[in-house]
Design a protein around this motif. Structure first.
Motif, mmCIF file in Angstrom:
data_model
loop_
_atom_site.group_PDB
_atom_site.id
_atom_site.type_symbol
_atom_site.label_atom_id
_atom_site.label_comp_id
_atom_site.label_asym_id
_atom_site.label_seq_id
_atom_site.Cartn_x
_atom_site.Cartn_y
_atom_site.Cartn_z
ATOM 1 N N ARG A 1 31.102 -49.440 -82.200
ATOM 2 C CA ARG A 1 31.222 -50.729 -81.507
ATOM 3 C C ARG A 1 30.586 -50.692 -80.115
ATOM 4 N NH1 ARG A 1 36.735 -50.804 -83.887
ATOM 5 N NH2 ARG A 1 36.717 -52.357 -85.553
ATOM 6 N N LEU A 2 30.561 -49.521 -79.496
ATOM 7 C CA LEU A 2 29.925 -49.401 -78.181
ATOM 8 C C LEU A 2 28.407 -49.308 -78.288
ATOM 9 C CD1 LEU A 2 32.398 -46.868 -76.518
ATOM 10 C CD2 LEU A 2 32.114 -49.281 -75.907
ATOM 11 N N SER A 3 27.897 -49.292 -79.502
ATOM 12 C CA SER A 3 26.461 -49.107 -79.730
ATOM 13 C C SER A 3 25.714 -50.427 -79.821
ATOM 14 C CB SER A 3 26.241 -48.299 -81.016
ATOM 15 O OG SER A 3 26.875 -47.050 -80.944
ATOM 16 N N THR A 4 26.223 -51.455 -79.152
ATOM 17 C CA THR A 4 25.557 -52.750 -79.126
ATOM 18 C C THR A 4 25.648 -53.322 -77.714
ATOM 19 O OG1 THR A 4 25.409 -54.898 -80.256
ATOM 20 C CG2 THR A 4 27.617 -54.071 -79.766
ATOM 21 N N LEU B 1 36.432 -55.003 -89.001
ATOM 22 C CA LEU B 1 35.017 -55.345 -88.924
ATOM 23 C C LEU B 1 34.661 -56.199 -87.710
ATOM 24 C CD1 LEU B 1 34.212 -56.143 -92.653
ATOM 25 C CD2 LEU B 1 33.446 -54.207 -91.323
ATOM 26 N N THR B 2 35.685 -56.600 -86.959
ATOM 27 C CA THR B 2 35.411 -57.439 -85.807
ATOM 28 C C THR B 2 34.587 -56.674 -84.785
ATOM 29 O OG1 THR B 2 37.475 -58.646 -86.122
ATOM 30 C CG2 THR B 2 36.419 -58.799 -83.944
ATOM 31 N N VAL B 3 33.492 -57.284 -84.332
ATOM 32 C CA VAL B 3 32.663 -56.681 -83.289
ATOM 33 C C VAL B 3 33.131 -57.234 -81.956
ATOM 34 C CG1 VAL B 3 30.345 -56.373 -82.407
ATOM 35 C CG2 VAL B 3 30.727 -56.490 -84.866
ATOM 36 N N ARG B 4 33.672 -56.323 -81.122
ATOM 37 C CA ARG B 4 34.191 -56.771 -79.824
ATOM 38 C C ARG B 4 33.146 -56.546 -78.747
ATOM 39 N NH1 ARG B 4 38.806 -54.124 -81.956
ATOM 40 N NH2 ARG B 4 38.358 -52.264 -80.746
ATOM 41 N N ASP C 1 36.009 -53.041 -73.879
ATOM 42 C CA ASP C 1 35.223 -54.279 -73.884
ATOM 43 C C ASP C 1 34.377 -54.400 -72.619
ATOM 44 O OD1 ASP C 1 36.492 -54.869 -76.240
ATOM 45 O OD2 ASP C 1 37.945 -56.253 -75.360
ATOM 46 N N ASN C 2 34.700 -53.619 -71.592
ATOM 47 C CA ASN C 2 33.967 -53.680 -70.323
ATOM 48 C C ASN C 2 32.749 -52.775 -70.303
ATOM 49 O OD1 ASN C 2 35.994 -55.399 -69.394
ATOM 50 N ND2 ASN C 2 37.137 -53.736 -68.424
ATOM 51 N N THR D 1 29.402 -54.628 -64.844
ATOM 52 C CA THR D 1 29.452 -54.177 -63.450
ATOM 53 C C THR D 1 30.859 -54.206 -62.878
ATOM 54 O OG1 THR D 1 28.923 -56.423 -62.687
ATOM 55 C CG2 THR D 1 27.082 -54.893 -63.009
ATOM 56 N N SER D 2 31.789 -54.822 -63.601
ATOM 57 C CA SER D 2 33.160 -54.922 -63.113
ATOM 58 C C SER D 2 33.986 -53.672 -63.412
ATOM 59 C CB SER D 2 33.849 -56.131 -63.759
ATOM 60 O OG SER D 2 33.844 -56.016 -65.174
ATOM 61 N N ASP D 3 33.403 -52.706 -64.130
ATOM 62 C CA ASP D 3 34.164 -51.523 -64.528
ATOM 63 C C ASP D 3 33.276 -50.289 -64.472
ATOM 64 O OD1 ASP D 3 36.173 -49.852 -65.539
ATOM 65 O OD2 ASP D 3 36.784 -51.273 -67.080
ATOM 66 N N SER D 4 33.873 -49.149 -64.755
ATOM 67 C CA SER D 4 33.145 -47.874 -64.722
ATOM 68 C C SER D 4 32.959 -47.306 -66.120
ATOM 69 C CB SER D 4 33.906 -46.866 -63.854
ATOM 70 O OG SER D 4 34.047 -47.341 -62.532
ATOM 71 N N ILE D 5 33.076 -48.157 -67.133
ATOM 72 C CA ILE D 5 32.859 -47.752 -68.519
ATOM 73 C C ILE D 5 31.377 -47.911 -68.821
ATOM 74 C CG2 ILE D 5 33.457 -48.197 -70.935
ATOM 75 C CD1 ILE D 5 35.839 -47.230 -69.420
ATOM 76 N N TYR D 6 30.633 -46.829 -68.730
ATOM 77 C CA TYR D 6 29.194 -46.929 -68.966
ATOM 78 C C TYR D 6 28.695 -45.639 -69.606
ATOM 79 C CZ TYR D 6 28.922 -44.503 -64.419
ATOM 80 O OH TYR D 6 29.076 -43.624 -63.383
ATOM 81 N N TRP D 7 27.438 -45.309 -69.474
ATOM 82 C CA TRP D 7 26.795 -44.268 -70.269
ATOM 83 C C TRP D 7 27.201 -42.840 -69.934
ATOM 84 C CZ3 TRP D 7 21.611 -47.155 -69.379
ATOM 85 C CH2 TRP D 7 21.469 -48.168 -70.338
ATOM 86 N N HIS D 8 27.878 -42.631 -68.818
ATOM 87 C CA HIS D 8 28.276 -41.271 -68.434
ATOM 88 C C HIS D 8 29.683 -41.294 -67.836
ATOM 89 C CE1 HIS D 8 23.792 -40.772 -68.409
ATOM 90 N NE2 HIS D 8 24.156 -39.708 -69.081
#
Length: 285
Positions: A22-25, A282-285, A91-92, A96-103
């Motif tokens: 799900r994070l791959s989109t 199957l829901t894409v969040r 979901d974030n 830019t509002s969060d620190s959930i990113y690539w590293h």
């Protein structure tokens, strides 16, 4: 390990892989590499390490450093499933509002140290292990590296220093998925024979199937492998594990799928587990 425990870990790993897909989109992530270390992270956090949402500030907790930081979707997934962070926080991703990113970022509870620039965290982990030794503490310190990351000389320097200080509380874990970015490791800078290299630098080494929870338990429960040396566990893994359509593919290191592709990949993931999907799954969040 009981069959019941194996099934619990397999089910948890499946849910973690769902999060990775799900994070791959909507901007994507390092899908293939994250899928290769999902089972390893599930075992460590769910069954081995003394690290929980309620003891993250305890100086005597165990430590895990994800040096191959681009695998952080697997870490996010584990944290979401084990209560370190709310699942909704995923979901974030890339907002830019969060620190959930690539590293990894320490603003995410459970992340011990920022990573991304490869080769840095083996030395950080070595320093933490040395500090624990000087304090008379006996907690476990684990650092996970990628196999391509081993081209960084700092990884080997950390092993040398850990060996010099006889840090048997430190374990280097190699996610050996046989790829470095978009090329096979043995086509770029061959690593094999890998175990003898670590042994020459003063470590005690074991090599296992990184997707086999019984093998993971047998190896980690045997730590430390030596009273006077750091330990190394080489985990042979499969890039893209769980999704045959992208397994062992050099071009599936980083992926940015469409929402429709994510739905199909979730179906593929569950078909491998012989599990019936629900509409909620199957829901894409």
């Amino acid at each position: 390990m009981t069959s019941e425990k194996q099934n619990e870990l397999k089910e948890l790993a499946l849910r973690v892989r769902e999060h990775i897909v799900r994070l791959s989109t909507d901007g994507g992530c390092f899908t293939g590499a994250s899928l290769s270390c999902a089972d390893l992270l599930v075992y460590l956090y769910a069954d081995f390490l003394n690290v929980r949402p309620d003891n993250l500030q305890d100086p005597e907790r165990d430590y895990l450093f994800l040096s191959k930081g681009h695998d952080v979707p697997a870490l996010y997934g584990v944290f979401a499933e084990l209560g370190f962070i709310p699942k909704e926080r995923l979901d974030n991703h890339l907002k830019t509002s969060d620190s959930i990113y690539w590293h990894p970022n320490r603003n995410v509870p459970g992340v011990e140290f920022h990573s991304g620039s490869l080769g840095h965290l083996p030395s950080v982990a070595m320093g933490v292990a040395l500090d624990a030794r000087l304090r008379g503490q006996d907690q476990k310190v684990i650092v996970i590296t990628g196999d391509g990351e081993l081209n960084e000389g700092t990884c080997w320097e950390a092993v040398l220093v850990a060996s010099a200080h006889k840090l048997n509380n430190l374990t280097f874990v190699v996610d050996r998925n046989h790829f470095q970015a978009n090329i096979a490791t043995e086509e770029l800078i061959p690593l094999e024979p890998l175990a003898p290299k670590f042994e020459a630098f003063g470590a005690e080494v074991r090599r296992i199937d990184g997707h086999d929870f019984v093998a993971l338990e047998e190896a980690f429960q045997a730590l430390p492998f030596s009273d006077t040396k750091p330990s190394v566990i080489i985990c042979d893994t499969v890039r893209g594990k769980g999704l045959p359509s992208i397994e062992r593919r050099a071009d599936r290191w980083f992926c940015n799928f469409s929402s429709d592709e994510v739905v199909e990949l979730l179906k593929e993931l569950h078909s491998q587990e012989a599990t019936t999907l629900t509409s909620e799954t199957l829901t894409v969040r």
